[in-house]
Motif scaffolding. Structure first.
Motif, PDB file in Angstrom:
ATOM      1  N   GLU A 171      46.160   6.833  45.927  1.00 32.80           N
ATOM      2  CA  GLU A 171      46.809   8.125  45.725  1.00 32.80           C
ATOM      3  C   GLU A 171      47.224   8.276  44.269  1.00 32.80           C
ATOM      4  OE1 GLU A 171      50.206   8.319  48.245  1.00 32.80           O
ATOM      5  OE2 GLU A 171      51.197   6.586  47.355  1.00 32.80           O
ATOM      6  N   ARG A 172      47.172   9.524  43.787  1.00 31.29           N
ATOM      7  CA  ARG A 172      47.539   9.803  42.405  1.00 31.29           C
ATOM      8  C   ARG A 172      48.791  10.651  42.360  1.00 31.29           C
ATOM      9  NH1 ARG A 172      43.602  13.424  40.146  1.00 31.29           N
ATOM     10  NH2 ARG A 172      45.111  15.060  40.564  1.00 31.29           N
ATOM     11  N   SER A 173      49.706  10.306  41.450  1.00 28.67           N
ATOM     12  CA  SER A 173      50.922  11.085  41.256  1.00 28.67           C
ATOM     13  C   SER A 173      51.396  10.904  39.826  1.00 28.67           C
ATOM     14  CB  SER A 173      52.014  10.624  42.233  1.00 28.67           C
ATOM     15  OG  SER A 173      53.223  11.328  42.018  1.00 28.67           O
ATOM     16  N   ASN A 174      51.630  12.022  39.153  1.00 32.03           N
ATOM     17  CA  ASN A 174      52.188  12.005  37.791  1.00 32.03           C
ATOM     18  C   ASN A 174      51.384  11.129  36.837  1.00 32.03           C
ATOM     19  OD1 ASN A 174      54.384  13.682  38.599  1.00 32.03           O
ATOM     20  ND2 ASN A 174      55.444  11.882  39.409  1.00 32.03           N
ATOM     21  N   GLY A 175      50.068  11.220  36.923  1.00 33.76           N
ATOM     22  CA  GLY A 175      49.201  10.506  36.001  1.00 33.76           C
ATOM     23  C   GLY A 175      48.900   9.070  36.383  1.00 33.76           C
ATOM     24  N   ILE A 192      57.056   1.387  32.532  1.00 34.07           N
ATOM     25  CA  ILE A 192      56.051   0.896  31.579  1.00 34.07           C
ATOM     26  C   ILE A 192      54.890   1.883  31.477  1.00 34.07           C
ATOM     27  CG2 ILE A 192      54.389  -0.937  31.105  1.00 34.07           C
ATOM     28  CD1 ILE A 192      56.359  -2.841  32.594  1.00 34.07           C
ATOM     29  N   ALA A 193      54.441   2.390  32.634  1.00 38.41           N
ATOM     30  CA  ALA A 193      53.322   3.335  32.648  1.00 38.41           C
ATOM     31  C   ALA A 193      53.660   4.595  31.859  1.00 38.41           C
ATOM     32  CB  ALA A 193      52.958   3.690  34.086  1.00 38.41           C
ATOM     33  N   ASN A 194      54.888   5.068  31.977  1.00 37.19           N
ATOM     34  CA  ASN A 194      55.285   6.266  31.244  1.00 37.19           C
ATOM     35  C   ASN A 194      55.263   6.029  29.744  1.00 37.19           C
ATOM     36  OD1 ASN A 194      55.669   8.043  33.425  1.00 37.19           O
ATOM     37  ND2 ASN A 194      57.703   7.204  33.849  1.00 37.19           N
ATOM     38  N   LYS A 195      55.614   4.827  29.312  1.00 39.22           N
ATOM     39  CA  LYS A 195      55.520   4.501  27.893  1.00 39.22           C
ATOM     40  C   LYS A 195      54.062   4.524  27.435  1.00 39.22           C
ATOM     41  CE  LYS A 195      59.679   1.609  27.505  1.00 39.22           C
ATOM     42  NZ  LYS A 195      60.185   0.247  27.210  1.00 39.22           N
ATOM     43  N   SER A 255      45.216   7.997  24.983  1.00 38.42           N
ATOM     44  CA  SER A 255      44.360   7.292  25.945  1.00 38.42           C
ATOM     45  C   SER A 255      43.062   6.839  25.298  1.00 38.42           C
ATOM     46  CB  SER A 255      44.073   8.188  27.154  1.00 38.42           C
ATOM     47  OG  SER A 255      43.422   9.388  26.757  1.00 38.42           O
ATOM     48  N   VAL A 256      42.603   7.573  24.297  1.00 40.87           N
ATOM     49  CA  VAL A 256      41.375   7.194  23.589  1.00 40.87           C
ATOM     50  C   VAL A 256      41.622   5.931  22.771  1.00 40.87           C
ATOM     51  CG1 VAL A 256      39.643   7.924  21.923  1.00 40.87           C
ATOM     52  CG2 VAL A 256      40.616   9.596  23.501  1.00 40.87           C
ATOM     53  N   ALA A 257      42.753   5.881  22.086  1.00 39.53           N
ATOM     54  CA  ALA A 257      43.089   4.695  21.301  1.00 39.53           C
ATOM     55  C   ALA A 257      43.301   3.487  22.220  1.00 39.53           C
ATOM     56  CB  ALA A 257      44.328   4.955  20.462  1.00 39.53           C
ATOM     57  N   ILE A 258      43.937   3.704  23.360  1.00 37.38           N
ATOM     58  CA  ILE A 258      44.167   2.614  24.302  1.00 37.38           C
ATOM     59  C   ILE A 258      42.841   2.061  24.816  1.00 37.38           C
ATOM     60  CG2 ILE A 258      45.017   2.126  26.641  1.00 37.38           C
ATOM     61  CD1 ILE A 258      47.438   3.928  25.928  1.00 37.38           C
ATOM     62  N   GLN A 259      41.905   2.936  25.097  1.00 33.95           N
ATOM     63  CA  GLN A 259      40.571   2.492  25.535  1.00 33.95           C
ATOM     64  C   GLN A 259      39.941   1.575  24.483  1.00 33.95           C
ATOM     65  OE1 GLN A 259      37.946   5.720  26.572  1.00 33.95           O
ATOM     66  NE2 GLN A 259      36.117   4.449  26.544  1.00 33.95           N
ATOM     67  N   GLY A 260      40.041   1.971  23.215  1.00 29.40           N
ATOM     68  CA  GLY A 260      39.489   1.147  22.142  1.00 29.40           C
ATOM     69  C   GLY A 260      40.224  -0.175  22.017  1.00 29.40           C
ATOM     70  N   ALA A 261      41.550  -0.154  22.224  1.00 24.50           N
ATOM     71  CA  ALA A 261      42.341  -1.377  22.127  1.00 24.50           C
ATOM     72  C   ALA A 261      41.971  -2.361  23.233  1.00 24.50           C
ATOM     73  CB  ALA A 261      43.831  -1.037  22.196  1.00 24.50           C
TER      74      ALA A 261
END
Length: 260
Positions: free
Chosen positions: A9-13, A196-199, A205-211
């Motif tokens: 289930e998905r909620s708030n991202g 933690i997820a909210n941080k 998200s693009v930079a995180i993918q690269g990281a």
């Protein structure tokens, strides 16, 4: 998509994937592994999902291991195929997802359960969690990446001891080893993960993918992690997120990343 052994289930991202076999302490069988692959793949492709949680139903177990009844009569060839397929469709797959994956370890994480948690990008655990790789007590070794990821996370000596003794460690010992990032009560476990997820979701998200790609490269044989970092760093300069992030910084405002 409808599932038999898991919930998604998905909620708030955040997409939360819950292994839902409480009568089996959420043990992994082939059907559950396949369903997990599908759920992770679906969440990773969902533009509205910024972080993925994986956990187990109930308070007793994250995943208490693999379903031994499925492979007790396997021969050498079938055993090798079992490990190879599992690593391909779930464990390696999760490790290399572009979307951050947090394991929420509530209770026992043993064998394949700990291997799944270790494949995630990092782990938070309840204070009643117990973790271990008991495979040698069954005459086999971890086959879903456990020997590799455990030594990467806790060091060679501790990994050797955990695997050879087939023993369990508690949450605080796992924290001291670096096997988990945070330990808290069962009641505060999900709120902590959400904090933690909210941080994470405040950032690009693009930079995180690269990281994720660059950090993982450090642990891959024959791959120059520094080269991957340079490539991913350079790629960031061609993104809308970079333009928004640097503009927001110079304008002294909060960035609103488009994720592109």
């Amino acid at each position: 998509m409808s599932y038999t052994n898991i919930l998604s289930e998905r909620s708030n991202g955040i997409t939360t994937i819950t292994i839902n076999r409480p009568s089996k302490l959420n043990a992994l069988n082939s059907a559950t592994i396949q369903e997990l692959h599908s759920a992770f793949d679906e969440a990773n492709k969902d533009a509205k999902t910024k972080v993925i949680f994986v956990t187990g139903s109930g308070e007793k177990a994250f995943v208490a291991g693999a379903d031994i009844s499925e492979f007790a009569d396997f021969d050498v060839e079938n055993g090798g195929k079992l490990a190879a397929k599992g690593q391909e469709i779930l464990f390696d797959f999760v490790e290399n997802l572009a979307t951050p994956v947090i394991a929420i370890v509530n209770g026992f994480a043993l064998g394949g359960g700990l291997e799944l948690a270790m494949a995630c990008h990092f782990r938070v655990a309840s204070d009643n969690a117990k973790m271990g790789l008991p495979e040698t007590s069954l005459g086999v070794i971890p086959g879903y990446g456990g020997t590799q990821r455990l030594s990467q996370l806790v060091g060679k000596g501790r990994a050797m001891e955990m695997v050879m003794t087939a023993g369990m460690i508690d949450a605080n010992q796992a924290l001291s080893y670096g096997l988990v990032n945070h330990v808290t009560t069962q009641e505060e476990l999900l709120p902590l993960a959400e904090k933690i997820a909210n941080k994470i979701m405040r950032n690009s998200s693009v930079a995180i993918q690269g990281a994720i790609k660059a950090i993982n490269a450090n642990f891959k044989d024959g791959v120059d992690g520094f080269k991957i970092e340079i490539e991913e760093f350079g790629n960031c300069f061609g993104t809308e997120d970079f333009t928004e992030g640097t503009t927001a910084f110079l304008q002294k405002r909060k960035a609103d990343f488009p994720g592109k």
